[in-house]
Scaffold this motif. Structure first.
Motif, PDB file in Angstrom:
ATOM      1  N   ILE A   1       4.479  -2.132  -9.626  1.00  0.00           N
ATOM      2  CA  ILE A   1       3.765  -0.909  -9.962  1.00  0.00           C
ATOM      3  C   ILE A   1       2.265  -1.098  -9.774  1.00  0.00           C
ATOM      4  CG2 ILE A   1       3.697  -1.457 -12.446  1.00  0.00           C
ATOM      5  CD1 ILE A   1       3.830   1.602 -12.944  1.00  0.00           C
ATOM      6  N   VAL A   2       1.641  -0.135  -9.094  1.00  0.00           N
ATOM      7  CA  VAL A   2       0.196  -0.133  -8.882  1.00  0.00           C
ATOM      8  C   VAL A   2      -0.354   1.190  -9.414  1.00  0.00           C
ATOM      9  CG1 VAL A   2       0.337  -1.653  -6.878  1.00  0.00           C
ATOM     10  CG2 VAL A   2       0.401   0.826  -6.546  1.00  0.00           C
ATOM     11  N   ALA A   3      -1.642   1.229  -9.691  1.00  0.00           N
ATOM     12  CA  ALA A   3      -2.229   2.427 -10.290  1.00  0.00           C
ATOM     13  C   ALA A   3      -2.223   3.608  -9.324  1.00  0.00           C
ATOM     14  CB  ALA A   3      -3.651   2.140 -10.755  1.00  0.00           C
ATOM     15  N   LYS A   4      -2.408   3.318  -8.015  1.00  0.00           N
ATOM     16  CA  LYS A   4      -2.510   4.409  -7.055  1.00  0.00           C
ATOM     17  C   LYS A   4      -2.182   3.911  -5.657  1.00  0.00           C
ATOM     18  CE  LYS A   4      -5.789   7.849  -5.234  1.00  0.00           C
ATOM     19  NZ  LYS A   4      -7.200   8.302  -5.224  1.00  0.00           N
ATOM     20  N   ILE A   5      -1.461   4.736  -4.895  1.00  0.00           N
ATOM     21  CA  ILE A   5      -1.203   4.495  -3.476  1.00  0.00           C
ATOM     22  C   ILE A   5      -1.765   5.686  -2.718  1.00  0.00           C
ATOM     23  CG2 ILE A   5       0.542   4.163  -1.678  1.00  0.00           C
ATOM     24  CD1 ILE A   5       2.356   2.991  -3.880  1.00  0.00           C
ATOM     25  N   ASP A   6      -2.624   5.415  -1.773  1.00  0.00           N
ATOM     26  CA  ASP A   6      -3.279   6.486  -1.018  1.00  0.00           C
ATOM     27  C   ASP A   6      -2.425   6.841   0.199  1.00  0.00           C
ATOM     28  OD1 ASP A   6      -5.065   8.326  -0.111  1.00  0.00           O
ATOM     29  OD2 ASP A   6      -6.624   6.894   0.454  1.00  0.00           O
TER      30      ASP A   6
ATOM     31  N   HIS B   1      -0.328   7.783   6.953  1.00  0.00           N
ATOM     32  CA  HIS B   1      -0.937   6.458   6.839  1.00  0.00           C
ATOM     33  C   HIS B   1      -0.953   6.049   5.373  1.00  0.00           C
ATOM     34  CE1 HIS B   1      -3.331   2.993   7.744  1.00  0.00           C
ATOM     35  NE2 HIS B   1      -4.380   3.434   7.074  1.00  0.00           N
ATOM     36  N   ILE B   2      -0.341   4.896   5.062  1.00  0.00           N
ATOM     37  CA  ILE B   2      -0.235   4.410   3.682  1.00  0.00           C
ATOM     38  C   ILE B   2      -1.307   3.353   3.443  1.00  0.00           C
ATOM     39  CG2 ILE B   2       1.301   3.418   1.953  1.00  0.00           C
ATOM     40  CD1 ILE B   2       2.272   6.074   3.149  1.00  0.00           C
ATOM     41  N   VAL B   3      -2.109   3.561   2.402  1.00  0.00           N
ATOM     42  CA  VAL B   3      -3.151   2.592   2.055  1.00  0.00           C
ATOM     43  C   VAL B   3      -2.803   1.979   0.702  1.00  0.00           C
ATOM     44  CG1 VAL B   3      -5.605   2.217   1.656  1.00  0.00           C
ATOM     45  CG2 VAL B   3      -4.861   3.936   3.318  1.00  0.00           C
ATOM     46  N   MET B   4      -2.408   0.708   0.730  1.00  0.00           N
ATOM     47  CA  MET B   4      -2.085  -0.026  -0.489  1.00  0.00           C
ATOM     48  C   MET B   4      -3.359  -0.612  -1.102  1.00  0.00           C
ATOM     49  SD  MET B   4       1.136  -0.019  -1.279  1.00  0.00           S
ATOM     50  CE  MET B   4       2.620   0.641  -0.512  1.00  0.00           C
TER      51      MET B   4
ATOM     52  N   GLU C   1      -3.833  -3.582  -2.453  1.00  0.00           N
ATOM     53  CA  GLU C   1      -3.989  -4.982  -2.023  1.00  0.00           C
ATOM     54  C   GLU C   1      -3.120  -5.172  -0.780  1.00  0.00           C
ATOM     55  OE1 GLU C   1      -4.438  -7.883  -5.643  1.00  0.00           O
ATOM     56  OE2 GLU C   1      -2.920  -6.397  -6.174  1.00  0.00           O
ATOM     57  N   PRO C   2      -3.534  -4.630   0.352  1.00  0.00           N
ATOM     58  CA  PRO C   2      -2.643  -4.520   1.514  1.00  0.00           C
ATOM     59  C   PRO C   2      -2.103  -5.841   2.046  1.00  0.00           C
ATOM     60  CG  PRO C   2      -4.923  -4.006   2.099  1.00  0.00           C
ATOM     61  CD  PRO C   2      -4.860  -4.067   0.614  1.00  0.00           C
ATOM     62  N   ILE C   3      -2.961  -6.846   2.162  1.00  0.00           N
ATOM     63  CA  ILE C   3      -2.507  -8.128   2.718  1.00  0.00           C
ATOM     64  C   ILE C   3      -1.505  -8.783   1.772  1.00  0.00           C
ATOM     65  CG2 ILE C   3      -3.232 -10.433   3.419  1.00  0.00           C
ATOM     66  CD1 ILE C   3      -5.906  -9.202   4.277  1.00  0.00           C
ATOM     67  N   PHE C   4      -1.832  -8.813   0.481  1.00  0.00           N
ATOM     68  CA  PHE C   4      -0.961  -9.441  -0.510  1.00  0.00           C
ATOM     69  C   PHE C   4       0.424  -8.800  -0.521  1.00  0.00           C
ATOM     70  CE2 PHE C   4       0.118  -9.431  -5.259  1.00  0.00           C
ATOM     71  CZ  PHE C   4       0.924 -10.556  -5.141  1.00  0.00           C
ATOM     72  N   TYR C   5       0.487  -7.475  -0.536  1.00  0.00           N
ATOM     73  CA  TYR C   5       1.785  -6.812  -0.657  1.00  0.00           C
ATOM     74  C   TYR C   5       2.637  -6.980   0.599  1.00  0.00           C
ATOM     75  CZ  TYR C   5       0.004  -4.903  -4.977  1.00  0.00           C
ATOM     76  OH  TYR C   5      -0.515  -4.775  -6.241  1.00  0.00           O
ATOM     77  N   LYS C   6       2.014  -7.029   1.758  1.00  0.00           N
ATOM     78  CA  LYS C   6       2.795  -7.278   2.978  1.00  0.00           C
ATOM     79  C   LYS C   6       3.369  -8.693   2.974  1.00  0.00           C
ATOM     80  CE  LYS C   6       1.030  -3.862   6.237  1.00  0.00           C
ATOM     81  NZ  LYS C   6       0.384  -3.616   7.555  1.00  0.00           N
ATOM     82  N   GLU C   7       2.555  -9.666   2.570  1.00  0.00           N
ATOM     83  CA  GLU C   7       3.044 -11.047   2.497  1.00  0.00           C
ATOM     84  C   GLU C   7       4.145 -11.176   1.458  1.00  0.00           C
ATOM     85  OE1 GLU C   7      -0.444 -13.331   1.740  1.00  0.00           O
ATOM     86  OE2 GLU C   7      -1.083 -13.360   3.843  1.00  0.00           O
ATOM     87  N   LEU C   8       3.960 -10.497   0.315  1.00  0.00           N
ATOM     88  CA  LEU C   8       4.959 -10.551  -0.752  1.00  0.00           C
ATOM     89  C   LEU C   8       6.267  -9.913  -0.296  1.00  0.00           C
ATOM     90  CD1 LEU C   8       5.124 -11.476  -3.754  1.00  0.00           C
ATOM     91  CD2 LEU C   8       4.668  -9.098  -4.377  1.00  0.00           C
TER      92      LEU C   8
ATOM     93  N   PHE D   1       7.819   2.353  -1.906  1.00  0.00           N
ATOM     94  CA  PHE D   1       7.428   2.067  -0.531  1.00  0.00           C
ATOM     95  C   PHE D   1       7.975   0.696  -0.148  1.00  0.00           C
ATOM     96  CE2 PHE D   1       4.561   5.257  -2.010  1.00  0.00           C
ATOM     97  CZ  PHE D   1       4.270   6.048  -0.899  1.00  0.00           C
ATOM     98  N   ARG D   2       8.861   0.695   0.857  1.00  0.00           N
ATOM     99  CA  ARG D   2       9.415  -0.544   1.392  1.00  0.00           C
ATOM    100  C   ARG D   2       8.753  -0.846   2.733  1.00  0.00           C
ATOM    101  NH1 ARG D   2      14.781   1.620  -0.250  1.00  0.00           N
ATOM    102  NH2 ARG D   2      15.554   0.417  -2.036  1.00  0.00           N
ATOM    103  N   LEU D   3       8.647  -2.142   3.029  1.00  0.00           N
ATOM    104  CA  LEU D   3       8.017  -2.563   4.284  1.00  0.00           C
ATOM    105  C   LEU D   3       9.070  -2.738   5.364  1.00  0.00           C
ATOM    106  CD1 LEU D   3       5.226  -3.393   5.494  1.00  0.00           C
ATOM    107  CD2 LEU D   3       5.899  -5.770   5.031  1.00  0.00           C
TER     108      LEU D   3
END
Length: 373
Positions: free
Chosen positions: A9-14, A23-26, A28-35, A62-64
């Motif tokens: 859970i994150v406070a906001k997804i743009d 276009h999805i803006v996370m 912490e984009p790098i961290f969540y893709k690696e995770l 949101f799934r990668l």
């Protein structure tokens, strides 16, 4: 064992609608893709969601897929990994309400408990005799009249900072020059902008401070000289995480170095991460640098155990340590939602692997109806 549903859970997804598509803006984009990529290897169904994704139809996440995030209906989480960084009280309330609503539908487990205020953590750690020498004197800034009194005691000045973590925002260093009788205040405001102010009398300084801190709860501490030879503030961040057996392990430690003549070393404030041993060895020699790091790692183990004994179960904690030019160690802060910038790529991505390993451990313990520790 059934497949683990791990909801982050994150406070906001743009979500931006553009000509070429959504276009999805996370946050912490790098961290969540690696995770997410690591989760796929562990056969964990990992998705990211925010309060706005809880609907009458159920939970959307949101799934990668490859390199693209896709929004779709997801099963309710078995475990929730809370990565909410709030910018206002409304966001905090929305996250709490969403988790409560999901809890009524499914009894999920939290990956991490939440830490209370910095002052409550400080007071809890003060009950552990072994940790007392490493804790800087801390009080709530309940009355601004405290500031002149503290300045009369601590010749290097004092630091005032928000009781809730702000990634280095809102932190001020206040000094009183006894020769010129001036009060000098420098630091960063809540918008992360640099602050420099000077006052010729106490009353004007306190009036300015009253307007600056507004209604926020602030803490006061003695200013500690924690700088490199070129006057850059630095600290040592230690990442402690539980492994696949639910045992605390040291994942890594990194030095965070801020701007020259700046106040904080926080990465969000423009600081940079570097290996701690070369930094300390250049200041103190190899032998003392190695002893200091070993001591910090030992204190880290004692600290996470003390925090769990007071505030319940955690899966990861980051600890920030300051080291004075004389080699004194100070435990500055504990963080239950550590950023990943300083640890990117440490130990073959171990900082992202361990949360997944521990999440699987949690699920196994719950499935076996054992007490989770």
């Amino acid at each position: 064992m059934e497949k683990l549903n791990l909801g982050v859970i994150v406070a906001k997804i743009d979500v931006q609608n553009q000509v070429e598509g959504v276009h999805i803006v996370m946050p912490e984009p790098i961290f969540y893709k690696e995770l997410a990529r690591s989760a796929a290897k562990h056969k964990i169904d990992l998705y990211i969601f925010s309060p706005s994704e809880w609907t009458e139809q159920g939970l959307y996440g949101f799934r990668l897929y490859g390199n693209v995030w896709r929004r779709e209906i997801v099963q309710l989480p078995d475990i929730v990994y809370d990565r909410c960084f709030f910018t206002n009280a409304r966001q905090r309330q929305a996250c709490e309400d969403t988790l409560d609503a999901i809890k009524r539908k499914k009894n999920y487990k939290l990956f991490n408990n939440n830490l209370p205020s910095k002052l409550m953590v400080y007071e809890a750690l003060r009950t552990v005799e072994e940790l007392i020498p490493y804790l800087p004197h801390t009080e709530q800034l309940s009355k601004l009249s405290i500031v002149p009194r503290w300045l009369s005691i601590y010749t290097d000045g004092v630091v005032v900072k928000p009781a809730a973590g702000m990634h280095g925002k809102g932190v001020l260093h206040i000094t009183h020059d006894r020769t010129t009788m001036q009060y000098v205040i420098r630091g960063r405001n809540l918008r992360n902008e640099r602050v420099d102010a000077c006052f010729s009398n106490e009353l004007n300084a306190l009036k300015w401070l009253y307007r600056f801190k507004k209604e926020l709860t602030y803490l006061i501490q003695p200013y500690l000289v924690l700088r490199t030879e070129d006057q850059k503030p630095f600290d040592i961040r230690v990442l402690m995480q539980k492994d696949a057996a639910g045992v605390w392990q040291l994942t890594g430690s990194m030095a965070r170095v801020g701007f020259s003549n700046g106040l904080t070393s926080n990465i969000h404030g423009g600081g940079e991460a570097s290996e701690p041993f070369p930094l300390l060895a250049a200041k103190m020699g190899d032998y003392k640098a190695e002893r200091l790091l070993n001591k910090i790692h030992m204190i880290s183990g004692q600290t996470v155990s003390a925090i769990e004994s007071h505030f319940g179960r955690f899966g990861e904690l980051a600890l920030d340590f300051g080291i004075t030019p004389q080699g004194s160690i100070w435990l500055l802060e504990c963080n239950s939602k550590p950023g990943r910038q300083a640890f990117s790529g440490v130990n073959n991505n171990l900082e992202n692997e361990r949360p997944l390993q521990y999440a699987k451990h949690l699920q196994q313990r719950v499935t076996a109806n054992q007490i989770v520790i």
